[in-house]
Design an enzyme around this catalytic site. Structure first.
Site, PDB file in Angstrom:
ATOM      1  CE  LYS A 129     -12.568  -7.990  50.852  1.00  0.00           C
ATOM      2  NZ  LYS A 129     -13.685  -7.581  50.532  1.00  0.00           N
ATOM      3  CG  ASP A 169     -12.536  -5.146  48.395  1.00  0.00           C
ATOM      4  OD1 ASP A 169     -13.740  -4.981  48.867  1.00  0.00           O
ATOM      5  OD2 ASP A 169     -11.526  -4.804  48.615  1.00  0.00           O
TER       6      ASP A 169
HETATM    7  P1  NDP Z   1     -12.211   0.520  43.440  1.00  0.00           P
HETATM    8  O1  NDP Z   1     -10.984  -0.172  43.556  1.00  0.00           O
HETATM    9  O2  NDP Z   1     -13.230   0.110  42.511  1.00  0.00           O
HETATM   10  O3  NDP Z   1     -12.116   1.940  44.067  1.00  0.00           O
HETATM   11  C1  NDP Z   1     -11.337   2.169  45.204  1.00  0.00           C
HETATM   12  C2  NDP Z   1     -11.589   3.836  45.354  1.00  0.00           C
HETATM   13  O4  NDP Z   1     -10.813   4.043  46.788  1.00  0.00           O
HETATM   14  C3  NDP Z   1     -10.662   4.409  44.383  1.00  0.00           C
HETATM   15  O5  NDP Z   1     -10.898   5.771  44.212  1.00  0.00           O
HETATM   16  C4  NDP Z   1      -9.107   4.716  45.124  1.00  0.00           C
HETATM   17  O6  NDP Z   1      -8.264   5.524  44.565  1.00  0.00           O
HETATM   18  C5  NDP Z   1      -9.715   4.981  46.500  1.00  0.00           C
HETATM   19  N1  NDP Z   1      -8.683   4.291  47.463  1.00  0.00           N
HETATM   20  C6  NDP Z   1      -7.898   2.789  47.549  1.00  0.00           C
HETATM   21  N2  NDP Z   1      -7.206   2.990  48.305  1.00  0.00           N
HETATM   22  C7  NDP Z   1      -6.999   3.983  48.966  1.00  0.00           C
HETATM   23  C8  NDP Z   1      -6.116   4.638  49.761  1.00  0.00           C
HETATM   24  N3  NDP Z   1      -5.394   3.965  50.585  1.00  0.00           N
HETATM   25  N4  NDP Z   1      -6.309   5.998  50.317  1.00  0.00           N
HETATM   26  C9  NDP Z   1      -6.953   6.813  49.379  1.00  0.00           C
HETATM   27  N5  NDP Z   1      -7.933   6.304  48.483  1.00  0.00           N
HETATM   28  C10 NDP Z   1      -7.813   4.946  48.171  1.00  0.00           C
HETATM   29  O7  NDP Z   1     -12.913  -0.315  44.803  1.00  0.00           O
HETATM   30  P2  NDP Z   1     -14.396  -0.404  45.358  1.00  0.00           P
HETATM   31  O8  NDP Z   1     -15.040   0.830  45.271  1.00  0.00           O
HETATM   32  O9  NDP Z   1     -14.953  -1.690  45.012  1.00  0.00           O
HETATM   33  O10 NDP Z   1     -13.865  -0.614  46.933  1.00  0.00           O
HETATM   34  C11 NDP Z   1     -14.041   0.668  47.811  1.00  0.00           C
HETATM   35  C12 NDP Z   1     -14.335   0.133  49.269  1.00  0.00           C
HETATM   36  O11 NDP Z   1     -15.742  -0.534  49.366  1.00  0.00           O
HETATM   37  C13 NDP Z   1     -13.440  -0.789  49.924  1.00  0.00           C
HETATM   38  O12 NDP Z   1     -13.376  -0.622  51.376  1.00  0.00           O
HETATM   39  C14 NDP Z   1     -14.019  -2.135  49.575  1.00  0.00           C
HETATM   40  O13 NDP Z   1     -13.554  -3.132  50.602  1.00  0.00           O
HETATM   41  C15 NDP Z   1     -15.434  -1.863  50.005  1.00  0.00           C
HETATM   42  N6  NDP Z   1     -16.743  -2.495  49.367  1.00  0.00           N
HETATM   43  C16 NDP Z   1     -16.595  -2.936  48.250  1.00  0.00           C
HETATM   44  C17 NDP Z   1     -17.678  -3.875  47.570  1.00  0.00           C
HETATM   45  C18 NDP Z   1     -17.590  -4.039  46.254  1.00  0.00           C
HETATM   46  O14 NDP Z   1     -18.705  -4.685  45.742  1.00  0.00           O
HETATM   47  N7  NDP Z   1     -16.771  -3.563  45.310  1.00  0.00           N
HETATM   48  C19 NDP Z   1     -18.459  -4.359  48.505  1.00  0.00           C
HETATM   49  C20 NDP Z   1     -18.467  -4.031  49.990  1.00  0.00           C
HETATM   50  C21 NDP Z   1     -17.368  -3.075  50.290  1.00  0.00           C
HETATM   51  P3  NDP Z   1      -6.934   5.214  43.632  1.00  0.00           P
HETATM   52  O15 NDP Z   1      -7.589   4.737  42.437  1.00  0.00           O
HETATM   53  O16 NDP Z   1      -6.254   6.349  43.707  1.00  0.00           O
HETATM   54  O17 NDP Z   1      -6.448   3.851  44.349  1.00  0.00           O
END
Ligand code: NDP
Length: 449
Positions: A129, A169
């Protein structure tokens, strides 16, 4: 106390002493290690070889300076990282996260989880990562491009198709992967196999964007099939509004469920008519706006500023936390149960605190841990690597069918492993033991390296 539990406690104590300033990493260790005790009891060779000491120490950890210039001409510096945690099963594989909260502890927890997630996919990939404390939010495309170019100037020295293959991510989507890929190409050569999650125009895999969200829903689909149920008419609480949340919502709707919420770090939406996916995509993927814009356009939606969706009362059977780590604490887990939640499928990594996860399991809620439920993203990333090696791009339906099959086999591995150890429906134990078993076997066979 058995030999296995004494060994696990000793390893935990050592890590707590050595890594005391890494709370997220310690949380991942404390969640994982106790669950593999019953397996270790049957495999004393792993205790004798002290495999857990090897397993919990990253093979390599790279930290670097990322200098870049903002649109006003100021010099800026961020911190870049890559954790190459375990290569027993194949090249390091895991995403890059760009978010101001990124630090060594968060990346170590993510990389540690990734080892077992990748093992569960049954594909030949190790765990890694990386990322940076850079915040792409509010930056211009030109700033993001300059940052990505600088980040890759250093990262390119440490990755390769058979060495380490990063992906996206939080904060790293198609735009960032495009800039990172372009920078790598200029520094080295055109090599489709160095990153996954690439846009379709240059050797990305169809269905990769959708894969994590779809996969978290497919995992539950196979669980519901076992229970003789379907998604039809079931309400779902979803958090997040990024890549994972959007495609979890899409697949839930396709299968007949009704997702009624989504969130970002400023607040959440409750839409009693069900989330309008086209509107959500337009706001998040095209305009890159905040969720307040959704509430303005949609009369059936309420916007709750500054609040967590897990503090909201609405009846729902399904919960899909898809935002970030530790978004659900114990009191919020209790609230979810009071709202009728029966299944929690973690699209995000470690979104439930350890107390919340244990509560779900104790209460008989089907708790589908992130390392199993969100493995669809990395699974399709590994399929992207196969396509790149073959110089082919498979059709979406073919990739989707493979994704569904992989999620089915992950679900079955979690279910069957839990049953083997008399812990029916404890998918946390099932995922940890099934993921660990293959990695431990490979490490043991490769010797003390
Ligand atoms: P994105 O950046 O596309 O979206 C993240 C979302 O989560 C946004 O809506 C963001 O809001 C919100 N968010 C992030 N940090 C916080 C926080 N501290 N408090 C509240 N809301 C938060 O990321 P992904 O959708 O790709 O990833 C989401 C999760 O899924 C993570 O845990 C990631 O590790 C996991 N994941 C992702 C994969 C992938 O293929 N993308 C694979 C496996 C797991 P805002 O815009 O306001 O920051």
């Amino acid at each position: 106390m058995t030999k296995a539990s004494a060994y696990v406690k000793e390893i935990q104590a050592k890590i707590h002493e050595k890594d005391q300033h890494q709370p997220e990493f310690l949380q991942a260790i404390d969640e994982f290690l106790p669950t593999i005790v019953p397996f270790l009891e049957e495999h004393p060779e792993y205790i004798e070889s002290n495999i857990l000491a090897l397993l919990t120490e990253p093979e390599r950890f790279i930290q670097f300076r990322v200098p870049w210039q903002d649109d006003q001409g100021n010099w800026q510096v961020n911190r870049g990282y890559r954790i190459q945690f375990n290569s027993a099963m194949g090249p390091y594989k895991g995403g890059l996260r760009f978010h101001p909260s990124v630090n060594l502890s968060i990346l170590k927890f993510l990389a540690f989880e990734q080892i077992f997630k990748n093992s569960l996919t049954g594909l030949p990939i190790g765990g890694g990562k990386g990322g940076s404390d850079f915040d792409p939010k509010g930056k211009s495309d030109a700033e993001v491009m300059r940052f990505c170019q600088s980040f890759m100037t250093e990262l390119s020295k440490h990755i390769g198709p058979d060495l380490d293959v990063p992906a996206g991510d939080i904060g790293v989507g198609g735009r960032e992967i495009g800039y990172l890929f372009g920078a790598y190409k200029r520094l080295k050569q055109y090599d489709a196999g160095i990153l996954t999650g690439k846009p379709l125009d240059f050797w990305g895999s169809k269905n990769r964007t959708e894969a994590t969200g779809y996969g978290a829903v497919y995992f539950v689909k196979h669980l519901l099939t076992d229970l003789g149920e379907t998604f039809e008419g079931k309400k779902a609480i979803v958090s997040g509004s990024g890549n994972v949340a959007i495609y979890a919502i899409e697949k839930l709707q396709e299968l007949g469920a009704i997702p009624v919420t989504c969130s970002d770090s400023s607040g959440f939406i409750y839409d009693k008519d069900g989330i309008d996916l086209a509107l959500l995509k337009e706001i998040k993927e095209v305009k890159r706006e905040r969720l307040t814009a959704y509430a303005k356009e949609r009369p059936s939606a309420e916007y709750h500023e500054g609040a967590s969706v897990w503090d909201f009362d609405t009846p729902a059977e399904l919960a899909f936390p898809c935002a970030t780590q530790n978004e659900i604490d114990l009191s919020q887990a209790k609230r979810a149960k009071a709202n009728g939640v029966r299944v929690v499928s973690e699209g995000a990594n470690m979104p439930s605190s350890l107390e919340a996860a244990e509560y779900f399991i104790e209460e008989g809620i089907f708790y589908c841990p992130g390392k199993a439920a969100n493995a669809g993203g990395v699974a399709v990333s590994a399929l992207e690597m196969s396509q790149n090696s073959q110089r082919l791009q498979w059709e979406k339906a073919e990739v989707d069918a493979k994704l569904d099959d992989i999620m089915k086999s992950i679900y079955e591995a979690c279910r069957d492993t839990a049953e083997t150890f008399d812990q029916k429906n404890n998918f946390m134990l099932g995922a940890n033991v099934a993921g660990f078993e293959k990695v431990a076997k490979a490490m043991f066979a490769q010797g003390l390296v």
